[in-house]
Scaffold this active site. Structure first.
Site, PDB file in Angstrom:
ATOM      1  N   HIS A   1      -5.420   1.220  -1.763  1.00  0.00           N
ATOM      2  CA  HIS A   1      -4.920   2.401  -2.472  1.00  0.00           C
ATOM      3  C   HIS A   1      -4.650   3.584  -1.543  1.00  0.00           C
ATOM      4  O   HIS A   1      -4.530   4.710  -2.002  1.00  0.00           O
ATOM      5  CB  HIS A   1      -5.898   2.802  -3.584  1.00  0.00           C
ATOM      6  CG  HIS A   1      -6.024   1.753  -4.651  1.00  0.00           C
ATOM      7  ND1 HIS A   1      -7.074   1.680  -5.525  1.00  0.00           N
ATOM      8  CD2 HIS A   1      -5.210   0.704  -4.975  1.00  0.00           C
ATOM      9  CE1 HIS A   1      -6.917   0.655  -6.339  1.00  0.00           C
ATOM     10  NE2 HIS A   1      -5.805   0.038  -6.029  1.00  0.00           N
TER      11      HIS A   1
ATOM     12  N   THR B   1     -17.768  -3.045  -7.457  1.00  0.00           N
ATOM     13  CA  THR B   1     -16.605  -3.105  -8.356  1.00  0.00           C
ATOM     14  C   THR B   1     -16.865  -4.113  -9.467  1.00  0.00           C
ATOM     15  O   THR B   1     -17.517  -5.133  -9.248  1.00  0.00           O
ATOM     16  CB  THR B   1     -15.306  -3.478  -7.606  1.00  0.00           C
ATOM     17  OG1 THR B   1     -14.272  -3.691  -8.553  1.00  0.00           O
ATOM     18  CG2 THR B   1     -15.483  -4.720  -6.764  1.00  0.00           C
TER      19      THR B   1
END
Ligand code: ZN
Length: 243
Positions: free
Chosen positions: A121, A191
């Site tokens: 990202h 995550t």
């Protein structure tokens, strides 16, 4: 005892790849921006969610509000690497870890000394003029009043962060896939794996040991050789840094 099992797996591995999410940054005092409040806007007569405030549309249409939110909720200049970052840098130095693939944008892996980091990202540490592509660091953006403008041409500076509505960098994705394909052990930490593209990338793993470390339950625990429901920084501290 699970930490002992993780230690054994690490010892027996030669090509570890670590895949990390927001939980890796939590111990460095960086909260998930998605937990922030929304913002009401007159023009559309509605409230924008945190996700919408880091979208390409918001950057284009509400640039000033974008940077207000961005500076408050996405950039943490005081944040320092935690035990997870430091442990991974150590494993890379020892030749056991081949790459870190991260969804985080804080640049803390590099700050801890990691060299091979694939930032899916992007990173708040890199910023570019949208007109002439001149590079600016995070300090320049943070110190600008409101919208940061290029010193050379006056263009708006954009963080090198993948916004909602923008595609991922194909080169970074294919390098991450290559690393995962060649790994003998894949450690997924911090995550829940529900967010694209995390779930898809994991499918490329063909190695021996899959390890999941996350405070809450994750999506694909059935396939894992070892699952630890603990804070990732604590686990890596115990497994790698504490002798
Ligand atoms: Zn410029």
């Amino acid at each position: 005892m699970q930490v002992q099992e993780l230690k054994t797996i690490i010892n027996e591995s030669k090509r570890i790849v670590f895949f990390g999410g927001a939980g890796v940054s939590t111990a460095s005092g960086i909260p998930d921006f998605r937990s922030a409040n929304g913002l009401y806007h007159e023009k559309y007569h509605r409230t924008f969610s945190p996700e919408e405030m880091v979208s390409h549309m918001f950057f284009t249409d509400y640039t000033e509000d974008f940077f207000k939110f961005y500076k408050q909720k996405l950039v943490y200049p005081e944040a320092k690497p935690n035990a997870c970052h430091i442990a991974l840098a150590k494993l890379e130095k020892e030749g056991k870890l081949k790459a870190v693939v991260t969804q985080n944008i804080d640049g803390l892996h590099q700050e801890a000394g990691s060299k091979k980091v694939f930032e899916l990202h992007g990173s708040v540490k890199r910023n570019y003029c949208t007109q002439c592509h001149t590079f600016y660091d995070a300090d320049y953006v943070m110190q600008a009043k409101g919208i940061p403008y290029c010193e050379k041409c006056g263009g708006i500076i954009k963080p090198d962060v993948v916004l909602y509505g923008e595609g991922l960098d194909n080169r970074v994705v294919s390098q991450a896939i290559e690393a995962i394909e060649n790994a003998d052990t894949l450690i997924i930490g911090g995550t829940s794996l529900i967010v694209y593209p995390a779930a898809g990338l994991i499918d490329y793993f063909r190695g021996n040991k899959l390890v999941l470390i996350n405070k809450s339950q994750t999506a694909t625990e059935g396939h894992a050789d070892l699952v630890i429901h603990e804070d990732i920084a604590k686990v890596m501290q115990a497994a790698v840094l504490d002798a």
